[in-house]
Structure formats: structure tokens, C-alpha cells
Design a protein around this motif. Structure first.
Motif, PDB file in Angstrom:
ATOM      1  N   ILE A 174      54.280  81.032  80.628  1.00 42.30           N
ATOM      2  CA  ILE A 174      54.336  79.842  81.464  1.00 42.30           C
ATOM      3  C   ILE A 174      52.920  79.338  81.730  1.00 42.30           C
ATOM      4  O   ILE A 174      52.017  80.109  82.059  1.00 42.30           O
ATOM      5  N   LYS A 175      52.722  78.035  81.571  1.00 45.70           N
ATOM      6  CA  LYS A 175      51.433  77.416  81.858  1.00 45.70           C
ATOM      7  C   LYS A 175      51.661  76.056  82.513  1.00 45.70           C
ATOM      8  O   LYS A 175      52.622  75.358  82.176  1.00 45.70           O
ATOM      9  N   GLU A 228      54.498  77.549  76.959  1.00 48.17           N
ATOM     10  CA  GLU A 228      53.714  77.486  75.724  1.00 48.17           C
ATOM     11  C   GLU A 228      54.100  78.688  74.862  1.00 48.17           C
ATOM     12  O   GLU A 228      53.788  79.828  75.191  1.00 48.17           O
ATOM     13  N   VAL A 229      54.793  78.417  73.759  1.00 46.15           N
ATOM     14  CA  VAL A 229      55.326  79.483  72.913  1.00 46.15           C
ATOM     15  C   VAL A 229      54.748  79.367  71.512  1.00 46.15           C
ATOM     16  O   VAL A 229      54.192  78.334  71.128  1.00 46.15           O
ATOM     17  N   LYS A 230      54.904  80.441  70.731  1.00 44.70           N
ATOM     18  CA  LYS A 230      54.436  80.487  69.347  1.00 44.70           C
ATOM     19  C   LYS A 230      55.641  80.564  68.422  1.00 44.70           C
ATOM     20  O   LYS A 230      56.400  81.525  68.452  1.00 44.70           O
ATOM     21  N   VAL A 231      55.771  79.536  67.575  1.00 45.24           N
ATOM     22  CA  VAL A 231      56.905  79.430  66.664  1.00 45.24           C
ATOM     23  C   VAL A 231      56.476  79.887  65.275  1.00 45.24           C
ATOM     24  O   VAL A 231      55.396  79.508  64.792  1.00 45.24           O
ATOM     25  N   VAL A 277      56.825  73.361  75.579  1.00 46.32           N
ATOM     26  CA  VAL A 277      58.100  72.868  76.107  1.00 46.32           C
ATOM     27  C   VAL A 277      57.901  72.546  77.581  1.00 46.32           C
ATOM     28  O   VAL A 277      57.529  73.425  78.375  1.00 46.32           O
ATOM     29  N   THR A 278      58.116  71.302  77.951  1.00 40.17           N
ATOM     30  CA  THR A 278      58.010  70.895  79.354  1.00 40.17           C
ATOM     31  C   THR A 278      59.305  71.245  80.080  1.00 40.17           C
ATOM     32  O   THR A 278      60.387  70.811  79.690  1.00 40.17           O
ATOM     33  N   VAL A 279      59.177  72.059  81.134  1.00 37.44           N
ATOM     34  CA  VAL A 279      60.345  72.523  81.888  1.00 37.44           C
ATOM     35  C   VAL A 279      60.754  71.432  82.874  1.00 37.44           C
ATOM     36  O   VAL A 279      59.939  70.967  83.684  1.00 37.44           O
TER      37      VAL A 279
END
Length: 468
Positions: free
Chosen positions: A58-59, A259-262, A325-327
Motif C-alpha cells: 500500500i502506498k 503498487e503491485v508487480k505484475v 491500482v487506485t483504491v
């Protein structure tokens, strides 16, 4: 005699019946050997969604590391970690004795320069007035000199009077030249004084900026998420490749992102605006919703976390791409750095034909042609026949994707065209009809099954050794 012949006929008939029964039993037994037990599934219509899963943290969308802009000792820290602050609120103060003195000295210099500029402007005005007077004297004496020339030619004035008027005009001409020179000098002094004011003002701006950099204010509303320093510590600015001291981190928690790594194999299906479900390890059994708002352009080496654009040599290691991804519905007590997983829906279909993914099989064209020539003989995959070796090898090696459909208690290989893949099912675009029964296992049987082989449906739970 007749009785012996009768018993002989009866014995021969009984032997024939036994032989026939034996032949039928052997035939049934041999035919039973070619029947394979399989698990099956139905072709059915359902809604499918293709999902890409990735993990990260989460950022906040906007955050800033406030670093030292000057060397000095921290005299005051006005905030604590986790505290909410407003834009413009004072955060920290460095010692500023020398910079305050420099500002005072340069303010005095500016005032002195401005006074000199005022004096130069007054001198210029005086010179302008002297020039006007000299110009008037010159014009008056020029007229007298012109009249004196005419009068002297007519003998109406004396030679001494004529010379006196000529000298007066010459003196006036010289005074005009001097007045013009004094004006030019006064202008130069005025310009110099103005430039001294500009110079003093620039110096004041410089030292004021140094003073301002000893005070740190919040650039926007946010939360202090990191405060690694204490009052009394000395901080330094960054030099070349050496990072400077970080005073604190301020995050705008109004917009939260995951912020994830795909994985590189999945990034081609990810698009901006796609919906996603976000789960947070610290908040179990709760799912949040969001949308893809940013997709990184540079690949990141998984083992080092360094972008490939920053590497001097190419790497064959596994790579990821950053996706933000914006939550949409973040909880109020969410903190940056929490571990999270985002499931991004890359495609969705409604009411489409689908089959279990494990039902898919692959055969080469050579194998399919061989099976057509000898259907259902043995259910083990056989090598390509010699007569096909002369054909185009590349064409024979082409793979065909399909499934085995049960028709008349036999397995028939049917080529299919697939669409999106869900968690356990995959869309079938062409090749099958609603209600068809396809073979789903076991994997060992699907790998060796041939079109035309007899099958027996056994949908009981398979043993572990049968699944492999």
C-alpha cells in the motif's frame, strides 16, 4: 449302435457350444482391455472473467520525502510520527544564527544602495537643469553673435564689442558641451547606483533563501508517516551520489494506491481503467475495490528490483512491471507499506460456452492423420508413420489444440478455438456445442489418449497416482 452315434453327436454339439462360449468370452475380455476409464465434464454456458493476480504494498498516491536543504543542527521538531498536518504548518527548524545575520547585513546593503540611487537620481536632475540653462545661454549668445556680425559689417558697432559678443558665444558653446557631459556622467552614476541596488537585492534574495531553507513547512495536507530524526541532530544536504539527510516523510492519505508487480507474461493484458479487487494482509476477510491508474513502461528485474533501463547488460532473469491500482474505498486507518494483493480483471464474458481448462489437449497434425488411418486401435500415442516422413516436416509438427468429446462411448478429438481463461474454466469460441461431454482427466490418460478409443466414464474422486 444308434445310441453311440446319438451320444457322439451330443458330445460334438456340446463341444461346439463350449468353444463358442470361449471365443465370445475371449473377445469380450480383449475388448474390455481397450476401454479406458476417464473423468468427464460438460460444455456449459457461464460468465467468465480473466484475472491477473499480483502482490505489492500500500502506498499513498502523493508523498514526499522532505530532505535537508542546508547543513545544520535541528533546533525544533514541531510534529510527531503519525500526526496529521495542514498545508503551510511548520514541521522543523534548523539553527539559523548565521543565515539570519547574513539577511540583516544584506538588508542594510540594499537600503544603502537604494539611498545612493536616490542621490544619483537627484544629481541627474540637477545636471538636466544645468543643461537646460546652458542651452538657453548658448541660444541667446548665438543670436547676439549673429546680429553682431551684421552690425560689424555695416560699421554700426566697434571691433571690441564685436569681439566681446564672439567670445560670449564661444563661452556659451563651451558651457553647453560641459553641461551635456555632466548629464551623461550623472546618468552613468544613476545606472551604476541602480545596478548596485539590483546586486544588493540579489544578495539579499540568496541569503534569504538560505535562511528559508532552515525552516520546513508542509507542502500540503497529509500525515507524517516517517520521522527518522530527533532534535539536536545535525543534518547534511546531498552531494553528488551521496544522499542527504531525510527529515521526515509526508503522505497525502486522501488517495490510496496498491503498487503491485505484475509478471511480464501477464502485463500485455493489463489496461488503464480495468477494475481490480484489493486485499490487505493486515485486514483479513475484507476486499476493497479499485481501478488500474498507472502502468510502468520499464521492466524490473525480480531478483534485484532494478529497472532494465538502468542496467548496462541484458538480463534473462524473470521480470515484473509496476502497476498502480487506485483504491476507491480505503479504510481510514490504512498505513503505507502494508502488504497487499490485487486481482485485476483483464477481460470478462457473459453467457459463453466454457469447458474445464484441464480438458484441453494438444496433438500434432501427424498424430491426427495417423489416428484417422487406424482409429481406436490402441489408446497409446504412437510415433509418426514412415509414409508421412516425406511430407513437409514443419507442417506435420504443427500443433492442434482440441478436446476429446465422448461420442458413441468413444473418444473423438475435436479441434477448438479458445477465448479468455478464468480461474478453472476457459471459453470455447468454436468446435463444441452446449451439452457436449468432454474428457477432463486424468492427465496421464489425456496425454496418451487416441481418437477412436473406447472409454468408460468414471467420475469418482481419482486416486493421487491416477492424477499424475
Amino acid at each position: 449302435m444308434i445310441t453311440m452315434k446319438l451320444w457322439k453327436k451330443i458330445g460334438m454339439g456340446a463341444g461346439a457350444v463350449v468353444l463358442l462360449a470361449l471365443i465370445v468370452g475371449v473377445t469380450v475380455h480383449q475388448s474390455g482391455k481397450s476401454v479406458v476409464s476417464v473423468q468427464t465434464g460438460k460444455v456449459q454456458r457461464q460468465d467468465l472473467s480473466a484475472v491477473v493476480s499480483a502482490s505489492g504494498e500500500i502506498k499513498p498516491k502523493t508523498y514526499v520525502n522532505i530532505g535537508a536543504n542546508a547543513y545544520g543542527k535541528i533546533t525544533h521538531l514541531y510534529v510527531k510520527e503519525g500526526e496529521h498536518v495542514k498545508k503551510g504548518q511548520l514541521l522543523a527548524q534548523l539553527e539559523n544564527v548565521q543565515s539570519t545575520a547574513d539577511v540583516s547585513a544584506n538588508q542594510a546593503s540594499v537600503q544603502a544602495a537604494e539611498t545612493d540611487a536616490i542621490a544619483a537620481e537627484a544629481a541627474l536632475k540637477t545636471s538636466d537643469a544645468d543643461l537646460l540653462r546652458a542651452q538657453a545661454d548658448y541660444e541667446r549668445n548665438k543670436l547676439d553673435w549673429d546680429r553682431a556680425q551684421n552690425l560689424f559689417q555695416d560699421g554700426l558697432i566697434s571691433k571690441s564689442d564685436f569681439d566681446s559678443r564672439r567670445n560670449a558665444w564661444a563661452t556659451a558653446d563651451s558651457g553647453l558641451v560641459q553641461a551635456k557631459a555632466r548629464v551623461a556622467q550623472a546618468k552613468a552614476q544613476k545606472d551604476s547606483a541602480d545596478r548596485h541596488v539590483t546586486q544588493a537585492g540579489a544578495n539579499l534574495t540568496r541569503v534569504a533563501d538560505v535562511l528559508q531553507k532552515t525552516t520546513y513547512a508542509a507542502p500540503y495536507d497529509g500525515v507524517v508517516t516517517n520521522l527518522p530524526v530527533r532534535e539536536g541532530e545535525s543534518v547534511v544536504i546531498g552531494i553528488q551520489n551521496a544522499l542527504g539527510s531525510t527529515l521526515l516523510t509526508l503522505a497525502d492519505m486522501s488517495v490510496i494506491t496498491a503498487e503491485v508487480k505484475v509478471d511480464e507474461t501477464d502485463i500485455v493484458n493489463v489496461r488503464l481503467g480495468q477494475p481490480a479487487e484489493v486485499t490487505i494482509d493486515a485486514i483479513p476477510k475484507k476486499t476493497f475495490h479499485g481501478t488500474v491508474s498507472e502502468i510502468g513502461d520499464n521492466a524490473i528485474v525480480r531478483s534485484t528490483g532494478v529497472a532494465t533501463s538502468q542496467q548496462a547488460t541484458a538480463s534473462e532473469e524473470a521480470k515484473d512491471f509496476k502497476v498502480v491500482v487506485t483504491v476507491n474505498d480505503p479504510p481510514e486507518d490504512l498505513r503505507p507499506g502494508l502488504s497487499t494483493t490485487a486481482k485485476i480483471t483483464t477481460a470478462a464474458r457473459t453467457n459463453v460456452l466454457s469447458i474445464p481448462i484441464q480438458a484441453l489437449s494438444v496433438r500434432t497434425k501427424a498424430q491426427l492423420e495417423q489416428e484417422k488411418s487406424a482409429p481406436g486401435s490402441v489408446h497409446a500415442a504412437a510415433p509418426v508413420l514412415k509414409e508421412t516422413a516425406s511430407r513437409d516436416k514443419e507442417s506435420q509438427k504443427q500443433e492442434v489444440q482440441g478436446v476429446f468429446v465422448i461420442r458413441s462411448k468413444k473418444a473423438e478429438f475435436v479441434p477448438v478455438t479458445t477465448g479468455i481463461a478464468g480461474t478453472s474454466d476457459i471459453e470455447v469460441v468454436t468446435g463444441l456445442n452446449d451439452g457436449d461431454e468432454v474428457i477432463t482427466g486424468s492427465y496421464k490418460i489425456l496425454r496418451t489418449l487416441r481418437s477412436g478409443s473406447g472409454v468408460k466414464i468414471d467420475n469418482s474422486v481419482p486416486k493421487k497416482e491416477d492424477e499424475t
